[in-house]
Design an enzyme around this catalytic site. Structure first.
Site, PDB file in Angstrom:
ATOM      1  N   SER A   6     -30.384  46.351  47.022  1.00 27.19           N
ATOM      2  CA  SER A   6     -29.910  45.188  46.270  1.00 27.19           C
ATOM      3  C   SER A   6     -30.422  43.912  46.920  1.00 27.19           C
ATOM      4  O   SER A   6     -30.145  43.642  48.092  1.00 27.19           O
ATOM      5  CB  SER A   6     -28.386  45.180  46.243  1.00 27.19           C
ATOM      6  OG  SER A   6     -27.935  43.909  45.841  1.00 27.19           O
ATOM      7  N   HIS A  30     -32.730  46.609  42.809  1.00 27.36           N
ATOM      8  CA  HIS A  30     -31.481  46.278  42.114  1.00 27.36           C
ATOM      9  C   HIS A  30     -31.227  44.768  42.218  1.00 27.36           C
ATOM     10  O   HIS A  30     -31.250  44.201  43.307  1.00 27.36           O
ATOM     11  CB  HIS A  30     -30.340  47.071  42.757  1.00 27.36           C
ATOM     12  CG  HIS A  30     -29.018  46.917  42.090  1.00 27.36           C
ATOM     13  ND1 HIS A  30     -28.659  47.643  40.972  1.00 27.36           N
ATOM     14  CD2 HIS A  30     -27.956  46.128  42.387  1.00 27.36           C
ATOM     15  CE1 HIS A  30     -27.426  47.316  40.613  1.00 27.36           C
ATOM     16  NE2 HIS A  30     -26.975  46.387  41.449  1.00 27.36           N
ATOM     17  N   ASP A  32     -28.646  41.648  41.174  1.00 23.62           N
ATOM     18  CA  ASP A  32     -27.275  41.334  40.770  1.00 23.62           C
ATOM     19  C   ASP A  32     -27.164  39.931  40.211  1.00 23.62           C
ATOM     20  O   ASP A  32     -27.280  38.950  40.954  1.00 23.62           O
ATOM     21  CB  ASP A  32     -26.347  41.457  41.981  1.00 23.62           C
ATOM     22  CG  ASP A  32     -26.227  42.886  42.464  1.00 23.62           C
ATOM     23  OD1 ASP A  32     -25.733  43.715  41.692  1.00 23.62           O
ATOM     24  OD2 ASP A  32     -26.650  43.167  43.597  1.00 23.62           O
ATOM     25  N   MET A  34     -24.694  37.238  38.623  1.00 19.13           N
ATOM     26  CA  MET A  34     -23.247  36.960  38.519  1.00 19.13           C
ATOM     27  C   MET A  34     -23.030  35.563  37.960  1.00 19.13           C
ATOM     28  O   MET A  34     -23.775  34.638  38.320  1.00 19.13           O
ATOM     29  CB  MET A  34     -22.599  37.020  39.906  1.00 19.13           C
ATOM     30  CG  MET A  34     -22.851  38.295  40.657  1.00 19.13           C
ATOM     31  SD  MET A  34     -22.075  38.193  42.285  1.00 19.13           S
ATOM     32  CE  MET A  34     -22.717  39.701  43.024  1.00 19.13           C
ATOM     33  N   HIS A  63     -28.429  44.160  37.054  1.00 20.95           N
ATOM     34  CA  HIS A  63     -26.991  44.445  36.926  1.00 20.95           C
ATOM     35  C   HIS A  63     -26.302  43.148  36.525  1.00 20.95           C
ATOM     36  O   HIS A  63     -26.109  42.259  37.354  1.00 20.95           O
ATOM     37  CB  HIS A  63     -26.498  44.979  38.293  1.00 20.95           C
ATOM     38  CG  HIS A  63     -25.030  45.220  38.383  1.00 20.95           C
ATOM     39  ND1 HIS A  63     -24.392  45.483  39.589  1.00 20.95           N
ATOM     40  CD2 HIS A  63     -24.058  45.272  37.446  1.00 20.95           C
ATOM     41  CE1 HIS A  63     -23.101  45.659  39.382  1.00 20.95           C
ATOM     42  NE2 HIS A  63     -22.872  45.523  38.088  1.00 20.95           N
ATOM     43  N   MET A  65     -23.400  40.932  35.785  1.00 23.34           N
ATOM     44  CA  MET A  65     -21.946  40.768  35.972  1.00 23.34           C
ATOM     45  C   MET A  65     -21.581  39.443  35.345  1.00 23.34           C
ATOM     46  O   MET A  65     -21.286  38.453  36.034  1.00 23.34           O
ATOM     47  CB  MET A  65     -21.628  40.795  37.475  1.00 23.34           C
ATOM     48  CG  MET A  65     -21.712  42.187  38.060  1.00 23.34           C
ATOM     49  SD  MET A  65     -21.805  42.179  39.862  1.00 23.34           S
ATOM     50  CE  MET A  65     -23.584  42.115  40.038  1.00 23.34           C
ATOM     51  N   MET A 135     -19.018  51.395  40.111  1.00 27.60           N
ATOM     52  CA  MET A 135     -18.848  50.467  41.227  1.00 27.60           C
ATOM     53  C   MET A 135     -17.942  51.131  42.265  1.00 27.60           C
ATOM     54  O   MET A 135     -16.845  51.587  41.936  1.00 27.60           O
ATOM     55  CB  MET A 135     -18.193  49.157  40.750  1.00 27.60           C
ATOM     56  CG  MET A 135     -19.033  48.285  39.835  1.00 27.60           C
ATOM     57  SD  MET A 135     -20.628  47.772  40.516  1.00 27.60           S
ATOM     58  CE  MET A 135     -20.144  46.972  42.069  1.00 27.60           C
ATOM     59  N   ASP A 173     -22.753  51.846  43.300  1.00 25.53           N
ATOM     60  CA  ASP A 173     -23.051  50.500  43.808  1.00 25.53           C
ATOM     61  C   ASP A 173     -21.860  49.968  44.605  1.00 25.53           C
ATOM     62  O   ASP A 173     -20.781  49.768  44.046  1.00 25.53           O
ATOM     63  CB  ASP A 173     -23.354  49.591  42.605  1.00 25.53           C
ATOM     64  CG  ASP A 173     -23.808  48.202  43.005  1.00 25.53           C
ATOM     65  OD1 ASP A 173     -23.942  47.920  44.207  1.00 25.53           O
ATOM     66  OD2 ASP A 173     -24.044  47.393  42.073  1.00 25.53           O
TER      67      ASP A 173
HETATM   68  C1  DX5 Z   1     -21.742  43.838  44.214  1.00 24.47           C
HETATM   69  C2  DX5 Z   1     -23.141  44.142  43.784  1.00 24.47           C
HETATM   70  C3  DX5 Z   1     -23.863  45.053  44.684  1.00 24.47           C
HETATM   71  C4  DX5 Z   1     -24.039  44.572  46.103  1.00 24.47           C
HETATM   72  C5  DX5 Z   1     -24.032  45.792  46.959  1.00 24.47           C
HETATM   73  O1  DX5 Z   1     -21.055  43.257  43.178  1.00 24.47           O
HETATM   74  O2  DX5 Z   1     -23.133  44.748  42.503  1.00 24.47           O
HETATM   75  O3  DX5 Z   1     -25.108  45.475  44.128  1.00 24.47           O
HETATM   76  O4  DX5 Z   1     -25.222  43.846  46.322  1.00 24.47           O
HETATM   77  O5  DX5 Z   1     -24.048  45.403  48.298  1.00 24.47           O
HETATM   78  P1  DX5 Z   1     -23.534  46.374  49.441  1.00 24.47           P
HETATM   79  O6  DX5 Z   1     -24.425  47.574  49.459  1.00 24.47           O
HETATM   80  O7  DX5 Z   1     -23.644  45.529  50.668  1.00 24.47           O
HETATM   81  O8  DX5 Z   1     -22.113  46.761  49.133  1.00 24.47           O
HETATM   82 ZN    ZN Z   2     -25.044  45.607  41.760  1.00 22.23          ZN
END
Ligand code: DX5
Ligand code: ZN
Length: 214
Positions: A6, A30, A32, A34, A63, A65, A135, A173
Site C-alpha cells: 500500500s 494498492h 488508498d 480517502m 481502494h 474509501m 478489511m 487489508d
Molecule cells: C487502511 C488502508 C490500508 C493501509 C494498510 O484504511 O486501506 O490499505 O494502507 O496499511 P497497513 O498494512 O499498515 O495496515
Molecule cells: Zn487499502
C-alpha cells in the site's frame, strides 16, 4: 498469495524510488483514496494517481474509501487502474450496480467491507465481483493492529466462494505482517495488502518476498 504493498506507507518525498522498487518486487500496487467522510482521514487523490501510471508497470488497485464512489470509477479507469474497489457501507443496495459499472470500464471490480459488518452481507455478490476486500482493521489509517477475528471472516467467505463455484478472489487489508501472512494464506486469502510491514522493513523488497512465501 499475491502481495499488494500500500502506497500510503511509502516515502512521499521519494515516491519514484519506492515505485521502481515495487515494479521489481511486488505483484500489485494498492492505492488508498480517502475522502475524510466515508473514513476519518484524507489521503491522496487523482493528482497523485494520474502520474503514477507513467512509472508503474504492475497492476494498480485503487481502494476507494469515499462516499458516492460511483462518481469516480471512470476517472480511476482513465488513470490506468486495473482493479477498483469501493466500500459496501457506501453502496448498500447499489453494490451490484457499481460492480457492473467498474467491470464495464474494463477494470476488475471489488467490494470492500469493514470489520463490523457481517461478512455474509457480501455473499450475494461473489458472482458479480472479481474480488472481495476484507478489511482486517477499520479503514482509514495505515499502521493499525490486525484484528484476529478477520481470519474467521476469510474462512467463511472462502467456504461460500467454493460452495458457489465462483472465481472471486479474496483480498485482505490492514495489519498484514509475517505474524499473520501464513495463517491468512491458509484461510483462503489470494491477495494481501501490506503497508507498514513492507515500508518499515529494512529491506522492503525482501519483506515482500517473505510475505509471499509465508
Ligand atoms: C487502511 C488502508 C490500508 C493501509 C494498510 O484504511 O486501506 O490499505 O494502507 O496499511 P497497513 O498494512 O499498515 O495496515
Ligand atoms: Zn487499502
Amino acid at each position: 498469495m499475491q502481495i499488494a504493498p500500500s502506497l500510503l506507507s511509502a516515502d512521499f518525498l521519494h515516491l519514484e524510488k519506492d515505485l521502481r522498487m515495487l515494479n521489481e518486487s511486488a505483484d500489485i500496487l494498492h492505492l488508498d483514496v480517502m475522502d475524510g467522510t466515508q473514513v476519518p482521514n484524507i489521503s491522496f487523490g487523482f493528482s497523485v494517481l494520474d502520474p503514477l501510471s507513467k512509472v508503474v508497470t504492475i497492476p494498480m488497485d485503487v481502494h476507494l474509501m469515499v462516499v458516492e464512489p460511483q462518481r469516480w470509477f471512470k476517472k480511476v479507469a482513465d488513470d490506468g487502474a486495473s482493479m477498483c474497489s469501493f466500500h459496501y457501507e457506501a453502496a448498500l443496495s447499489h453494490t451490484a450496480e457499481y460492480l457492473s459499472q467498474i467491470r464495464s470500464l474494463g477494470m476488475k471490480a471489488g467490494v470492500a467491507i469493514n470489520p463490523d459488518i457481517p461478512v455474509e452481507s457480501l455473499f450475494e455478490f461473489v458472482d458479480k465481483a472479481d474480488f472481495i476486500l476484507i478489511m482486517s482493521v477499520f479503514a482509514g489509517f495505515g499502521g493499525q493492529k490486525f484484528i484476529p477475528a478477520s481470519i474467521e471472516r476469510v474462512k467463511a467467505l472462502k467456504e461460500h466462494i467454493l460452495r458457489s463455484s465462483s472465481n472471486t478472489l479474496i483480498e485482505i487489508d490492514g495489519g498484514v505482517s509475517l505474524d499473520n501472512a501464513a495463517v491468512l494464506r491458509e484461510a483462503g486469502v489470494d491477495i494481501a495488502v501490506a503497508g507498514s510491514s513492507v515500508f518499515k522493513a529494512e529491506d522492503p523488497a525482501a519483506m515482500i518476498a517473505a510475505l509471499r512465501q509465508a
